[in-house]
Scaffold this motif. Structure first.
Motif, PDB file in Angstrom:
ATOM      1  N   GLU A   1      14.821  11.893  43.972  1.00 26.50           N
ATOM      2  CA  GLU A   1      15.621  11.325  42.879  1.00 26.50           C
ATOM      3  C   GLU A   1      14.762  11.060  41.653  1.00 26.50           C
ATOM      4  O   GLU A   1      15.198  11.266  40.518  1.00 26.50           O
ATOM      5  CB  GLU A   1      16.312  10.034  43.326  1.00 26.50           C
ATOM      6  CG  GLU A   1      17.168   9.425  42.221  1.00 26.50           C
ATOM      7  CD  GLU A   1      18.023   8.268  42.695  1.00 26.50           C
ATOM      8  OE1 GLU A   1      18.533   7.522  41.838  1.00 26.50           O
ATOM      9  OE2 GLU A   1      18.199   8.108  43.915  1.00 26.50           O
ATOM     10  N   THR A   2      13.538  10.592  41.871  1.00 28.79           N
ATOM     11  CA  THR A   2      12.637  10.324  40.743  1.00 28.79           C
ATOM     12  C   THR A   2      12.188  11.636  40.105  1.00 28.79           C
ATOM     13  O   THR A   2      12.179  11.769  38.875  1.00 28.79           O
ATOM     14  CB  THR A   2      11.412   9.535  41.215  1.00 28.79           C
ATOM     15  OG1 THR A   2      11.852   8.297  41.770  1.00 28.79           O
ATOM     16  CG2 THR A   2      10.464   9.261  40.062  1.00 28.79           C
ATOM     17  N   LYS A   3      11.818  12.597  40.923  1.00 32.74           N
ATOM     18  CA  LYS A   3      11.375  13.892  40.386  1.00 32.74           C
ATOM     19  C   LYS A   3      12.458  14.527  39.528  1.00 32.74           C
ATOM     20  O   LYS A   3      12.171  15.148  38.484  1.00 32.74           O
ATOM     21  CB  LYS A   3      10.988  14.823  41.530  1.00 32.74           C
ATOM     22  CG  LYS A   3      10.376  16.134  41.066  1.00 32.74           C
ATOM     23  CD  LYS A   3       9.918  16.978  42.246  1.00 32.74           C
ATOM     24  CE  LYS A   3       9.288  18.286  41.777  1.00 32.74           C
ATOM     25  NZ  LYS A   3       8.836  19.112  42.923  1.00 32.74           N
ATOM     26  N   ALA A   4      13.709  14.345  39.920  1.00 34.26           N
ATOM     27  CA  ALA A   4      14.828  14.930  39.168  1.00 34.26           C
ATOM     28  C   ALA A   4      14.938  14.356  37.760  1.00 34.26           C
ATOM     29  O   ALA A   4      15.408  15.038  36.841  1.00 34.26           O
ATOM     30  CB  ALA A   4      16.135  14.720  39.932  1.00 34.26           C
ATOM     31  N   VAL A   5      14.501  13.107  37.574  1.00 36.32           N
ATOM     32  CA  VAL A   5      14.540  12.488  36.241  1.00 36.32           C
ATOM     33  C   VAL A   5      13.663  13.264  35.270  1.00 36.32           C
ATOM     34  O   VAL A   5      13.990  13.391  34.082  1.00 36.32           O
ATOM     35  CB  VAL A   5      14.072  11.018  36.318  1.00 36.32           C
ATOM     36  CG1 VAL A   5      13.934  10.419  34.916  1.00 36.32           C
ATOM     37  CG2 VAL A   5      15.046  10.194  37.166  1.00 36.32           C
ATOM     38  N   PHE A   6      12.557  13.810  35.767  1.00 30.63           N
ATOM     39  CA  PHE A   6      11.550  14.406  34.899  1.00 30.63           C
ATOM     40  C   PHE A   6      11.509  15.932  34.966  1.00 30.63           C
ATOM     41  O   PHE A   6      10.559  16.549  34.503  1.00 30.63           O
ATOM     42  CB  PHE A   6      10.176  13.836  35.263  1.00 30.63           C
ATOM     43  CG  PHE A   6      10.109  12.347  35.089  1.00 30.63           C
ATOM     44  CD1 PHE A   6       9.981  11.775  33.831  1.00 30.63           C
ATOM     45  CD2 PHE A   6      10.219  11.507  36.191  1.00 30.63           C
ATOM     46  CE1 PHE A   6       9.944  10.419  33.668  1.00 30.63           C
ATOM     47  CE2 PHE A   6      10.175  10.123  36.034  1.00 30.63           C
ATOM     48  CZ  PHE A   6      10.046   9.575  34.765  1.00 30.63           C
ATOM     49  N   THR A   7      12.546  16.531  35.529  1.00 33.39           N
ATOM     50  CA  THR A   7      12.607  17.991  35.583  1.00 33.39           C
ATOM     51  C   THR A   7      13.850  18.504  34.865  1.00 33.39           C
ATOM     52  O   THR A   7      14.903  17.865  34.869  1.00 33.39           O
ATOM     53  CB  THR A   7      12.625  18.512  37.037  1.00 33.39           C
ATOM     54  OG1 THR A   7      13.663  17.851  37.771  1.00 33.39           O
ATOM     55  CG2 THR A   7      11.302  18.256  37.705  1.00 33.39           C
ATOM     56  N   LYS A   8      13.708  19.663  34.268  1.00 33.73           N
ATOM     57  CA  LYS A   8      14.811  20.305  33.561  1.00 33.73           C
ATOM     58  C   LYS A   8      15.711  21.061  34.552  1.00 33.73           C
ATOM     59  O   LYS A   8      15.424  21.116  35.748  1.00 33.73           O
ATOM     60  CB  LYS A   8      14.245  21.255  32.498  1.00 33.73           C
ATOM     61  CG  LYS A   8      13.451  20.545  31.408  1.00 33.73           C
ATOM     62  CD  LYS A   8      12.895  21.503  30.371  1.00 33.73           C
ATOM     63  CE  LYS A   8      11.758  22.336  30.929  1.00 33.73           C
ATOM     64  NZ  LYS A   8      11.102  23.167  29.867  1.00 33.73           N
ATOM     65  N   SER A   9      16.742  21.656  34.053  1.00 34.45           N
ATOM     66  CA  SER A   9      17.703  22.344  34.917  1.00 34.45           C
ATOM     67  C   SER A   9      17.077  23.519  35.659  1.00 34.45           C
ATOM     68  O   SER A   9      17.566  23.917  36.722  1.00 34.45           O
ATOM     69  CB  SER A   9      18.898  22.836  34.094  1.00 34.45           C
ATOM     70  OG  SER A   9      18.456  23.684  33.044  1.00 34.45           O
ATOM     71  N   ASP A  10      15.982  24.059  35.103  1.00 35.28           N
ATOM     72  CA  ASP A  10      15.327  25.182  35.773  1.00 35.28           C
ATOM     73  C   ASP A  10      14.294  24.727  36.791  1.00 35.28           C
ATOM     74  O   ASP A  10      13.579  25.544  37.383  1.00 35.28           O
ATOM     75  CB  ASP A  10      14.673  26.115  34.747  1.00 35.28           C
ATOM     76  CG  ASP A  10      13.581  25.445  33.927  1.00 35.28           C
ATOM     77  OD1 ASP A  10      13.289  24.248  34.179  1.00 35.28           O
ATOM     78  OD2 ASP A  10      13.013  26.101  33.031  1.00 35.28           O
ATOM     79  N   GLY A  11      14.170  23.398  36.991  1.00 35.23           N
ATOM     80  CA  GLY A  11      13.273  22.864  37.994  1.00 35.23           C
ATOM     81  C   GLY A  11      11.861  22.604  37.520  1.00 35.23           C
ATOM     82  O   GLY A  11      11.026  22.116  38.292  1.00 35.23           O
ATOM     83  N   THR A  12      11.571  22.901  36.254  1.00 33.87           N
ATOM     84  CA  THR A  12      10.229  22.647  35.725  1.00 33.87           C
ATOM     85  C   THR A  12      10.184  21.282  35.040  1.00 33.87           C
ATOM     86  O   THR A  12      11.210  20.750  34.597  1.00 33.87           O
ATOM     87  CB  THR A  12       9.829  23.729  34.709  1.00 33.87           C
ATOM     88  OG1 THR A  12      10.735  23.694  33.594  1.00 33.87           O
ATOM     89  CG2 THR A  12       9.851  25.100  35.361  1.00 33.87           C
ATOM     90  N   PHE A  13       8.982  20.728  34.963  1.00 32.45           N
ATOM     91  CA  PHE A  13       8.818  19.435  34.294  1.00 32.45           C
ATOM     92  C   PHE A  13       8.968  19.594  32.781  1.00 32.45           C
ATOM     93  O   PHE A  13       8.697  20.663  32.218  1.00 32.45           O
ATOM     94  CB  PHE A  13       7.442  18.842  34.603  1.00 32.45           C
ATOM     95  CG  PHE A  13       7.281  18.362  36.018  1.00 32.45           C
ATOM     96  CD1 PHE A  13       8.061  17.326  36.502  1.00 32.45           C
ATOM     97  CD2 PHE A  13       6.359  18.961  36.866  1.00 32.45           C
ATOM     98  CE1 PHE A  13       7.919  16.880  37.818  1.00 32.45           C
ATOM     99  CE2 PHE A  13       6.203  18.533  38.171  1.00 32.45           C
ATOM    100  CZ  PHE A  13       6.989  17.484  38.643  1.00 32.45           C
ATOM    101  N   TYR A  14       9.398  18.508  32.138  1.00 35.94           N
ATOM    102  CA  TYR A  14       9.473  18.509  30.680  1.00 35.94           C
ATOM    103  C   TYR A  14       8.084  18.697  30.090  1.00 35.94           C
ATOM    104  O   TYR A  14       7.082  18.245  30.658  1.00 35.94           O
ATOM    105  CB  TYR A  14      10.062  17.196  30.168  1.00 35.94           C
ATOM    106  CG  TYR A  14      11.560  17.078  30.385  1.00 35.94           C
ATOM    107  CD1 TYR A  14      12.448  17.588  29.448  1.00 35.94           C
ATOM    108  CD2 TYR A  14      12.066  16.466  31.525  1.00 35.94           C
ATOM    109  CE1 TYR A  14      13.817  17.487  29.640  1.00 35.94           C
ATOM    110  CE2 TYR A  14      13.439  16.363  31.734  1.00 35.94           C
ATOM    111  CZ  TYR A  14      14.309  16.878  30.787  1.00 35.94           C
ATOM    112  OH  TYR A  14      15.666  16.787  30.985  1.00 35.94           O
ATOM    113  N   LYS A  15       8.032  19.348  28.929  1.00 28.22           N
ATOM    114  CA  LYS A  15       6.778  19.498  28.204  1.00 28.22           C
ATOM    115  C   LYS A  15       6.986  19.005  26.768  1.00 28.22           C
ATOM    116  O   LYS A  15       8.132  18.832  26.309  1.00 28.22           O
ATOM    117  CB  LYS A  15       6.298  20.947  28.218  1.00 28.22           C
ATOM    118  CG  LYS A  15       7.217  21.956  27.578  1.00 28.22           C
ATOM    119  CD  LYS A  15       6.632  23.362  27.678  1.00 28.22           C
ATOM    120  CE  LYS A  15       7.489  24.394  26.957  1.00 28.22           C
ATOM    121  NZ  LYS A  15       8.810  24.549  27.557  1.00 28.22           N
TER     122      LYS A  15
END
Length: 543
Positions: free
Chosen positions: A172-186
């Motif tokens: 759930e936490t990882k989902a906060v910081f990942t985009k729809s394609d599954g990569t982390f925000y940059k």
């Protein structure tokens, strides 16, 4: 609106904050809609958390307020700090999680480090008491920022890099910081927080009870317990905001109202000003121009910072009341001032750790003259070490470094805190609202109040004078040196002050205190301060 890094007076209303340009502009919008100082401060605080992505401030954090109500002419004090967990019977064994070096891997902690949050209960209680606008209005800006997104900037990226492993631990936490394609925000991406927006909308609809006895509370308790925590639903639903009397004291023709008991920040502030008054600083050169005054002021401030560790010396002094109530008495200052001058207090090493206190401060004065001075905090470093998010809300670990304080407070009790928002009166009229954050919040508050009340400076001028930072616990052989930014002082002042205090000042620019304030001058104009060296959108905005 008038806003910039340079102070521009306004004559109607003003919002000042440590971070969040969009949050501060939203606070001004609330004022223009007819909102009170409380409405604007709450809106600003809610939006600051969205802009921080729950990092240095949290909806599961704490909030404390000192408020002047122009209609009644009274000053009120609200305490919405953390409660300890009732079923935690051995707080000294709570695993620690302290690391202030953002270049190193952050240690993790478990669910026992979670305390009962006060922030959202504080929002509702404060709004019920002093809000003018509908409850939904103060959430509007924060929800919009969460839904529409904010820029993922270098500051958020740096903090995320520090906590990446912990923030990736739970799905759930990882989902906060990942985009729809599954990569982390940059850096440069638009960061949205849809789950947070849903939670805030439910709070608007159901009230803060949703986070204390509703589905959100039940989920939080379940997750925390699965991580080894002792938190229960009873802890959550029994949480109560406290409206206590503010502490009150006179200083040099001014009257101060500061955050009241059981918090200790206001005690430290009044005690220091009592000592400064006893030392007659108003008749001495300014501390940044004279090494003797610099050393004396540092020792006075250090007394409040190290008070828990000098009790043995103080207990040996006949007829000296060192209770929180006793420390407020001016007669105490006569005795303590002589002890400080003798240099007897700061030779032993305290068994302590540097305490992370990441926070935001907000001060608002509205068109009717109401004043809100607020500090709110996650009381943890960069989301804390739990790695827990509940429906978009970060869950901090404040017990991971305050084990002794939790034990002393007792199970199921309010945890005292060092925040120190306040309001100053002169000739019976409120002239200044102020608040502070950071590791050196006590030091910066005292130097800023000294500048405003004795040096007759504006808040902006007060924050621009040389900084006295926090006490360095790591070097007790030098009597706990005061960390300062020596580039701000004349070198001969520092050199001579070091001679007087056996190397009592060391260069450090990373952890000062940050202070903000809004002052009304004799002509009725408002002068707000902007936070120096804290490049996160802090400013004063008025009209």
């Amino acid at each position: 609106m008038k806003t910039e890094k340079k102070a521009i007076p306004s004559n109607k209303a003003m919002v000042c904050g440590t971070t969040g340009a969009e949050a501060l502009n939203g606070g001004v919008t609330i004022l223009k809609k007819g909102g009170s100082a409380m409405d604007a401060a709450l809106s600003t605080a809610l939006s600051q958390i969205t802009l921080a992505a729950g990092s240095w401030v949290s909806y599961a954090g704490l909030m404390n307020i000192v408020y002047y109500d122009s209609e009644t002419g009274k000053v009120y004090n609200m305490n919405a700090s953390f409660n300890t967990v009732k079923n935690e019977k051995d707080p000294l064994s709570i695993p620690g999680s302290v690391s202030l070096d953002l270049t190193k891997k952050a240690p993790s902690s478990d669910g026992r480090s979670v305390l009962v949050p006060g922030f959202m209960a504080g929002v509702e209680s404060a709004h019920q008491k002093f809000g003018n606008l509908p409850f939904a209005d103060i959430f509007e800006n924060a929800i919009g920022l969460a839904e529409n997104g904010i820029e993922w900037n270098s500051g958020l990226q740096k903090q995320f890099n520090y906590r990446k492993e912990i923030l990736s631990r739970l799905p759930e936490t990882k989902a906060v910081f990942t985009k729809s394609d599954g990569t982390f925000y940059k850096i440069g991406d638009t960061f949205t927080q849809p789950e947070l927006a849903k939670t805030l909308k439910k709070v608007v609809k159901l009230g803060s009870n949703y986070m204390y006895n509703g589905d959100w509370a039940k989920k939080m308790v379940s997750v925390v317990q699965s991580e080894g925590g002792k938190l229960t639903l009873d802890d959550m639903k029994n949480y109560q905001v406290e409206w206590n009397e503010p502490l009150n004291q006179n200083y040099n023709n001014h009257e101060l109202f500061v955050h009241g008991l059981p918090a200790v920040g206001g005690v430290n502030t009044i005690e220091a000003l009592n000592l400064i008054e006893k030392a007659q600083f108003s008749k001495k050169p300014r501390y940044y121009e004279d090494p003797k005054v610099l050393k004396e002021l540092s020792d006075i401030i250090k007394f409040g910072e190290l008070f828990p560790y000098v009790k043995n010396v103080l207990n040996a002094i006949p007829n000296l009341d060192i209770s929180s109530e006793g420390r407020l008495k001016k007669e105490n200052a006569t005795v303590i001032y002589e002890i400080i001058k003798q240099g007897q207090l700061f030779g032993a090493s305290p068994e302590t750790k540097n305490t992370p206190k990441h926070s935001d401060a907000v001060v608002v004065i509205d068109e009717k003259g109401n004043i809100c001075a607020m500090t709110h905090s996650i009381n943890a470093v960069s989301w804390g070490g739990t790695g827990i998010f509940i429906d978009g809300v970060s869950i901090p670990d404040p017990a991971s470094f305050q084990q002794q304080e939790v034990a002393k407070a007792g199970a199921g009790k309010r945890l005292p805190d060092p925040t120190n928002p306040g309001i100053i009166f002169k000739d019976g009229k409120p002239i200044l609202g102020f608040a502070s954050i950071g590791a050196g919040l006590h030091a910066k508050t005292i130097t800023s109040l000294l500048a405003v009340m004795d040096y007759q400076m504006t808040p902006q001028e007060a924050i621009e004078i040389p900084n006295l930072g926090f006490v360095n616990f790591a070097k007790p052989q030098n009597g706990f040196p005061r960390t300062i930014d020596s580039t701000e002082f004349k070198l001969n002042v520092i050199d001579k002050a070091n001679e007087l205090s056996d190397g009592g000042f060391e260069h450090n620019t990373t952890m000062p205190g940050y202070w903000i304030g809004i002052k009304r001058d004799d002509a009725g104009n408002l002068h707000g301060s902007t936070v120096r060296k804290l490049n996160k959108g802090g400013r004063a905005v008025g009209y």
